[in-house]
Scaffold this active site. Structure first.
Site, PDB file in Angstrom:
ATOM      1  N   ARG A 225      -4.836  18.915   1.659  1.00 49.62           N
ATOM      2  CA  ARG A 225      -4.708  17.832   2.635  1.00 49.62           C
ATOM      3  C   ARG A 225      -6.083  17.596   3.250  1.00 49.62           C
ATOM      4  NH1 ARG A 225      -0.835  16.621   0.203  1.00 49.62           N
ATOM      5  NH2 ARG A 225       1.347  16.690   0.855  1.00 49.62           N
ATOM      6  N   HIS A 273      -5.705  10.087  -3.201  1.00 48.89           N
ATOM      7  CA  HIS A 273      -4.509  10.941  -3.202  1.00 48.89           C
ATOM      8  C   HIS A 273      -3.673  10.691  -4.475  1.00 48.89           C
ATOM      9  CE1 HIS A 273      -1.699  13.270  -0.286  1.00 48.89           C
ATOM     10  NE2 HIS A 273      -1.402  13.580  -1.543  1.00 48.89           N
TER      11      HIS A 273
HETATM   12  P1  NDP Z   1       3.198  26.579  -2.376  1.00 48.35           P
HETATM   13  O1  NDP Z   1       3.908  26.671  -1.093  1.00 48.35           O
HETATM   14  O2  NDP Z   1       3.885  26.978  -3.620  1.00 48.35           O
HETATM   15  O3  NDP Z   1       1.834  27.413  -2.308  1.00 48.35           O
HETATM   16  C1  NDP Z   1       1.021  27.447  -1.162  1.00 48.35           C
HETATM   17  C2  NDP Z   1       0.029  28.580  -1.315  1.00 48.35           C
HETATM   18  O4  NDP Z   1      -0.841  28.588  -0.180  1.00 48.35           O
HETATM   19  C3  NDP Z   1       0.707  29.963  -1.380  1.00 48.35           C
HETATM   20  O5  NDP Z   1       0.036  30.786  -2.305  1.00 48.35           O
HETATM   21  C4  NDP Z   1       0.521  30.491   0.029  1.00 48.35           C
HETATM   22  O6  NDP Z   1       0.489  31.911   0.128  1.00 48.35           O
HETATM   23  C5  NDP Z   1      -0.848  29.916   0.354  1.00 48.35           C
HETATM   24  N1  NDP Z   1      -1.072  29.899   1.801  1.00 48.35           N
HETATM   25  C6  NDP Z   1      -0.365  29.249   2.763  1.00 48.35           C
HETATM   26  N2  NDP Z   1      -0.860  29.520   3.981  1.00 48.35           N
HETATM   27  C7  NDP Z   1      -1.890  30.379   3.791  1.00 48.35           C
HETATM   28  C8  NDP Z   1      -2.786  31.034   4.663  1.00 48.35           C
HETATM   29  N3  NDP Z   1      -2.720  30.876   5.983  1.00 48.35           N
HETATM   30  N4  NDP Z   1      -3.708  31.857   4.127  1.00 48.35           N
HETATM   31  C9  NDP Z   1      -3.777  32.052   2.788  1.00 48.35           C
HETATM   32  N5  NDP Z   1      -2.958  31.445   1.893  1.00 48.35           N
HETATM   33  C10 NDP Z   1      -2.029  30.621   2.407  1.00 48.35           C
HETATM   34  O7  NDP Z   1       2.683  25.051  -2.483  1.00 48.35           O
HETATM   35  P2  NDP Z   1       2.253  24.223  -3.786  1.00 48.35           P
HETATM   36  O8  NDP Z   1       1.392  25.060  -4.649  1.00 48.35           O
HETATM   37  O9  NDP Z   1       3.429  23.568  -4.403  1.00 48.35           O
HETATM   38  O10 NDP Z   1       1.408  23.037  -3.094  1.00 48.35           O
HETATM   39  C11 NDP Z   1       0.248  23.346  -2.353  1.00 48.35           C
HETATM   40  C12 NDP Z   1      -0.227  22.132  -1.601  1.00 48.35           C
HETATM   41  O11 NDP Z   1      -0.792  21.185  -2.488  1.00 48.35           O
HETATM   42  C13 NDP Z   1       0.847  21.317  -0.868  1.00 48.35           C
HETATM   43  O12 NDP Z   1       1.218  21.910   0.351  1.00 48.35           O
HETATM   44  C14 NDP Z   1       0.152  20.002  -0.654  1.00 48.35           C
HETATM   45  O13 NDP Z   1      -0.624  20.066   0.545  1.00 48.35           O
HETATM   46  C15 NDP Z   1      -0.806  19.917  -1.846  1.00 48.35           C
HETATM   47  N6  NDP Z   1      -0.400  18.880  -2.793  1.00 48.35           N
HETATM   48  C16 NDP Z   1      -1.247  17.828  -3.003  1.00 48.35           C
HETATM   49  C17 NDP Z   1      -0.932  16.840  -3.901  1.00 48.35           C
HETATM   50  C18 NDP Z   1      -1.912  15.748  -4.191  1.00 48.35           C
HETATM   51  O14 NDP Z   1      -1.528  14.759  -4.814  1.00 48.35           O
HETATM   52  N7  NDP Z   1      -3.164  15.880  -3.816  1.00 48.35           N
HETATM   53  C19 NDP Z   1       0.342  16.835  -4.631  1.00 48.35           C
HETATM   54  C20 NDP Z   1       1.139  18.019  -4.388  1.00 48.35           C
HETATM   55  C21 NDP Z   1       0.782  18.978  -3.471  1.00 48.35           C
HETATM   56  P3  NDP Z   1       1.780  32.791  -0.276  1.00 48.35           P
HETATM   57  O15 NDP Z   1       1.867  32.690  -1.791  1.00 48.35           O
HETATM   58  O16 NDP Z   1       1.430  34.143   0.163  1.00 48.35           O
HETATM   59  O17 NDP Z   1       2.962  32.166   0.409  1.00 48.35           O
END
Ligand code: NDP
Length: 310
Positions: A225, A273
């Protein structure tokens, strides 16, 4: 037969209920605000719902999000907390997002921007390449998308460092987790790919301090984001020569205003995006597959957690 409400504050085609009915003929679909009896709604298909609408659907069993990022739900103070929110996750969305990241990573690795500039000058001159083994890719966020990208990078020979909140054991990569190992993850990354959700902990995570930790000549790709990146700090790190380039698929705000300096920066690539963009037909098909799978198995997978924030 279950009754679905399609709820969003965005402009969507009026024929969407009919299109969903064609994909899931065993169910009924209504488009907000014409939902009929609110208590008769079993499920919602939603994205950026107007605040307070979903809480009014008293018998909601689950919400299916059109997107993987769910911050538009979490920012609604009235969200029904007991109702699972199923994020949009599919093989196609994984492949689409990873394909975008790979395109940017390989563009940097093969110095395509450099050769494009040479072409403009009609210069035929080779620059010795680095081996993939000399270019570490750090993935911030090794969830559904980050883990998929890691798996696609390994066959190319790039060392991969993954950083998550909780401990992970993704094969073939260096798994780091938690705030204490953030610096280590940044120091390792010649290329840093942000695939984090936006939470209070991850907001502005890519700032001057983080960029300074990266090896000189590094490349940043933000697909999470816009608010993950402090834009002024990124520009400063590029202008000082410390970073070689950046690709931003997400910005703050969106759309990025025409006067924003990010547009004109020669080392920044902006895309609107689109990293995960798919044709509407595909998004609906994926959604229908998810609905069918969840309702058949009785399990809701890839759910967001309101308390965790993603
Ligand atoms: P997931 O929820 O599967 O993965 C999120 C990851 O981020 C997890 O590994 C999580 O850790 C990690 N994380 C969250 N908070 C923290 C933190 N404070 N410190 C360290 N690691 C953290 O989400 P997705 O992979 O499906 O999607 C990720 C993001 O991609 C979405 O939230 C969205 O913002 C973005 N996105 C963008 C798109 C675009 O078109 N540009 C399209 C789709 C998504 P843990 O594994 O330990 O929970």
């Amino acid at each position: 037969m279950a009754r679905f409400a399609i709820v969003t504050s965005e402009e969507i085609p009026k024929q969407m209920p009919a299109a969903f009915r064609a994909l899931l003929p065993e169910h009924d679909f209504a488009l907000y605000p014409d939902l009929g009896a609110a208590d008769a709604i079993d499920y919602a298909v939603a994205w950026k719902p107007p605040p307070g609408v979903l809480v009014g659907l008293k018998n909601l069993k689950a919400i299916f999000s059109f997107a993987a990022g769910v911050e538009s739900f979490l920012s609604d103070p009235h969200m029904p907390r007991a109702v699972p929110i199923v994020r949009a996750v599919s093989d196609v969305s994984r492949a689409t997002m990873s394909g975008y990241a790979m395109a940017q990573i390989l563009r940097y690795h093969h110095k395509l921007d450099h050769y494009q500039r040479q072409q403009a000058e009609r210069v035929w001159k080779k620059t010795m390449p680095r081996e993939p083994a000399e270019t570490t890719v750090t993935i911030l966020g090794t969830g559904v998308l980050g883990a998929d990208l890691a798996g696609r990078l390994l066959p190319f020979g790039f060392p991969v460092v993954g950083w998550s909140r909780n401990p992970k054991n993704i094969a073939g990569i260096r798994n780091l987790h938690g705030p204490a190992s953030f610096d280590e993850a940044m120091k390792a990354g010649n290329i840093v790919v942000c695939l984090l959700p936006l939470t209070p902990q991850t907001k502005a995570i890519l700032d001057a301090r983080a960029f300074a930790l990266m090896p000189a000549g590094g490349f940043v790709i933000n697909m999470g984001r816009g608010m993950h990146v402090v834009a002024a700090d990124l520009i400063a790190a590029l202008d000082s020569g410390h970073l070689a380039g950046a690709t931003l698929d997400v910005t703050e705000p969106e759309p990025l205003p025409p006067a924003d300096p990010l547009w004109r920066h020669p080392k920044i690539t902006i895309t609107p995006h689109i990293a995960g963009l798919m044709p509407p037909r595909r998004i609906m098909q994926n959604m229908a597959d998810t609905v069918r799978h969840c309702l058949k198995s009785g399990k809701f997978e890839h759910t967001a957690d309101l308390d965790r924030g993603y």
